[in-house]
Design an enzyme around this catalytic site. Structure first.
Site: not given
Lengths: 305, 272
Positions: A242, A190, A164, A129
Site C-alpha cells: 500500500g 492490502i 490478498k 478485486c
C-alpha cells in the site's frame, strides 16, 4: 547484512516483491533492471480464460494516488504457463502467480494448472478485486467464502497459498484468521480501496466502471494500520502493500511486522522503484547492523528483540 | 484480443535530463527541450513518459508526450490541461526531468507514389511536424490541414508551413478558413494520398470516417491517459473494430484508423 526472509516454507532472497497488476508478467521491466534481483514478482491476476477487461477510461490520477478499473485484463493461465513462465524460470525470477476466479471451482482449476508448471514459487489468491462484477470483493468480505477458497486451493497444491485481503472486509482480522485456519501460508494486505472521481468540466464520472481501486501513497497509512492489526492477530506471515514508494515506506511495514513488502503503483512513477527500495533496505540494514529478519516487527512495543 | 506482447522488447530506458529551454507560445502551449548528451533514438510517432524529477508525490504519474524531435536535444510540445502540464509550463532551464523512452511505434513508411496528407488538431501537431521534418530531406512535402478553436490554438503553424503546404481552419475564423479542419479533407482524398492524423478523438474519428469509404489509408496517432507507457498498467485501451481492445502504448500510438472502432468518436477514451 542478510536480506533473506522466510514466509512459511518459502525463503525469499530479500523482502521486496512487486505487486500484482503493476509489473505485468515481469519481463516488461527487463530493460530497466535485473528483475531476478528482487525477492519476487507477483504476476498480473491470471484467470482461467483470457479477459478483455473494462472499457476506457480505466485509470485516472488522484491526490497522491490513482484510481484503476482495469477489470483484470490478462492473457489467461494457460498462455502464461506456456509463454511467460519458461523465460521467467530461465532468468531465475521468483514468481508468485496471482490468480482470480468467480467461483471456487475455477480457483481450483487455475491452481491445478499452476501446480504442474515448474517455476511458480507461490500462489496469491485475489479475493479482493474491486473492479469486477463477479467473484471479486464479495469473496474477500466473507470469512467463510475466503476460507472455502483457501482450503480448496490448498487441497490441490503443495505450493504456498497467500490470500490478498480486501480493506473493505468489515472485519479484516476475522477474514484473515479464517484464511489462516483454512491453511493459508501468508496473507497480503492490502488490495486497493474503491474510490471515485468526477470531472467538473464535463460533469461526468471519470472512469467507465464508475468506481476504481485507489492505490499509491494516499493508501499507505491505512495499509500500515491494517498490517499492524493483522500481525498482532495472526501466526502466519503478513506481506505489506500500500503506497510503498521508497525504502523508508517499506521499512515502516517491516517494522510493523510485515515479513515482506510489495511495491505497486510506484513502478509506474519510476520503473526502477522496486530495485531502489531493495537497495535502500539493504543500506539501512548495513547502517544499523541488522538483518532483515531482525528488523521485522522491531517497531512493535510487544516484540522488541 | 490484443494484449501487448512483450517479446522482443524495445530498448527503452529511463534517463534524467535537464531542461535546456522552454519556449512558450502563450500561456497554453510550450515546447520543452532537454539536454541528452548521449542522445535518444526517438523516431517520428514515438512518445516518452515525462515527469519532473523533483515532483515528489504530486503529480504522481509521468505524462505521455509525443516527441517533437529526438537526438541530443529531444523536445516535446505540451498543452496545459492539468497539474502535470501546469508544472511543466513553469519549468525553468536546468530543472531535472525523468524521460522514459522511446516508447510505442513509429508512423509507418509513406507508401511509394503517395503524397502524405497530415491532419492536425491543436497540440496533435507535434508528431506530425516531426514526421514532416523527417520527410523533407527525402524531397517529400506533405499537404497539412491544421485546425484549432482559434488562432491561439495553432502552436507551431509557422514551422509546419516550412515543411508542408499548409491549410488552416479555426472555429472562430480568427485565422484561415472558418470551421473545422475536416471540411477541407474531402477534396483532397484520392487514390494518390495517404492520411496521417493526430488531434482530438472526435476530429480523428471524423477523418477516419471520410477516409474509409474512399479507401484511403489513414493512420491515427492516439492519445489516451496511461500510467506506464509500456504495456503494464493496461490503462490505455482503444476499442478494436473486430472486438476487444488495442493498447495505445504497445499497439500504437500510430494505428491504422480502419482497425479502430471509433464508436461515437470516443474510441480512445472520450476526452475530445
Amino acid at each position: 547484512m542478510n536480506q533473506e526472509v522466510t514466509l512459511g516454507g518459502l525463503t525469499l532472497k530479500n523482502p521486496v516483491l512487486t505487486a500484482s497488476g503493476t509489473f505485468g508478467y515481469g519481463l516488461e521491466y527487463d530493460s530497466f533492471f535485473d528483475v531476478a534481483e528482487l525477492g519476487g514478482i507477483c504476476t498480473k491476476g491470471l484467470s482461467l480464460a483470457p479477459r478483455h477487461g473494462n472499457p476506457p477510461e480505466r485509470i485516472c490520477e488522484t491526490p497522491a494516488g490513482m484510481l484503476n478499473a482495469i477489470g483484470l485484463a490478462n492473457v489467461g493461465v494457460e498462455y502464461f504457463c506456456e509463454h511467460k513462465l519458461p523465460t521467467l524460470r530461465e532468468r531465475g525470477v521468483t514468481v508468485v502467480a496471482n490468480i482470480f476466479a468467480s467461483s471456487v471451482e475455477d480457483f481450483v482449476k487455475i491452481t491445478e494448472r499452476l501446480e504442474r508448471s515448474p517455476g511458480v514459487a507461490a500462489i496469491e489468491l485475489n479475493v479482493s478485486c474491486p473492479n469486477v462484477s463477479q467473484g471479486g470483493i464479495e469473496f474477500g468480505r466473507d470469512p467463510a467464502l475466503c476460507a472455502q477458497v483457501t482450503a480448496a486451493c490448498k487441497a490441490v497444491t503443495q505450493l504456498p497459498i497467500w490470500v490478498k485481503m480486501s480493506p473493505e472486509a468489515g472485519d479484516i482480522v476475522a477474514v484473515a484468521k479464517a484464511c489462516e485456519e483454512a491453511g493459508a501460508d501468508a496473507v497480503t494486505a492490502i488490495n486497493t480501496i474503491r474510490g471515485m472521481s468526477i470531472d467538473p468540466s464535463t460533469g461526468r464520472v471519470r472512469l467507465a466502471n464508475r468506481t476504481g481501486g485507489l492505490s499509491g501513497p494516499a493508501l499507505r497509512p491505512i495499509a500500515l494500520r491494517i498490517v499492524w492489526d493483522l500481525v498482532g492477530a495472526l501466526r502466519i506471515p503478513v506481506i505489506g502493500i500500500g503506497g510503498v514508494f521508497s525504502a523508508e515506506d517499506a521499512l515502516q511495514f517491516l517494522l510493523a511486522g510485515a515479513s515482506a513488502v510489495q511495491v505497486g503503483t510506484a513502478s509506474f512513477s519510476d520503473p526502477t522503484a522496486a530495485s531502489k527500495v531493495r537497495q535502500g533496505i539493504a543500506a539501512y540494514c548495513a547502517a544499523h547492523q541488522l538483518t532483515v529478519s531482525e528488523l521485522i516487527g522491531r517497531g512493535r512495543p510487544d516484540s522488541r528483540r | 484480443m490484443s494484449h501487448p506482447d512483450l517479446t522482443p522488447l524495445a530498448p527503452r530506458r529511463q534517463i534524467t535530463a535537464n531542461l535546456a529551454r522552454r519556449d512558450s507560445m502563450g500561456p497554453a502551449y510550450h515546447v520543452l527541450t532537454f539536454d541528452v548528451p548521449e542522445g535518444v533514438d526517438a523516431r517520428p510517432g514515438q512518445f516518452t513518459m515525462v515527469r519532473g524529477a523533483e515532483w515528489g508525490d504530486a503529480p504522481l504519474l509521468p505524462r505521455p508526450m509525443s516527441y517533437l524531435s529526438g537526438g541530443r536535444r529531444p523536445s516535446i510540445l505540451i498543452k496545459v490541461v492539468g497539474d502535470g502540464t501546469t508544472r511543466m509550463a513553469r519549468a525553468v532551464p536546468g530543472e531535472p526531468f525523468h524521460l522514459l523512452g522511446p516508447l510505442g511505434n513509429t508512423w509507418p513508411e509513406v507508401t511509394e507514389g503517395k503524397r502524405p496528407v497530415l491532419v492536425a488538431g491543436g497540440v496533435g501537431v507535434a508528431p506530425l511536424l516531426y514526421l514532416a521534418r523527417s520527410l523533407a530531406p527525402h524531397g517529400v512535402r506533405p499537404i497539412a490541414l491544421y485546425g484549432g478553436r482559434s488562432e491561439r490554438d495553432l502552436p507551431m503553424h509557422e514551422e509546419l508551413a516550412e515543411v508542408c503546404d499548409l491549410h488552416v481552419t479555426t472555429e472562430d475564423g480568427s485565422r484561415g478558413e472558418r470551421g473545422r479542419v475536416t471540411q477541407l479533407l474531402p477534396d483532397l482524398l484520392s487514390g494518390d494520398v495517404e492520411v496521417f492524423t493526430c488531434g482530438p478523438d472526435r476530429m480523428m474519428a471524423a477523418v477516419a470516417a471520410l477516409c474509409a469509404p474512399r479507401e484511403v489509408r489513414c493512420i491515427a496517432s492516439l492519445e489516451t491517459p496511461m500510467a506506464c507507457g509500456y504495456g503494464v498498467c493496461l490503462g490505455c485501451p482503444v476499442k478494436r473494430a473486430e472486438g476487444g481492445y488495442l493498447y495505445a502504448c504497445m499497439d500504437g500510438p500510430c494505428i491504422d484508423a480502419a482497425s479502430i472502432d471509433w464508436g461515437d468518436g470516443a474510441a480512445a477514451g472520450g476526452a475530445a
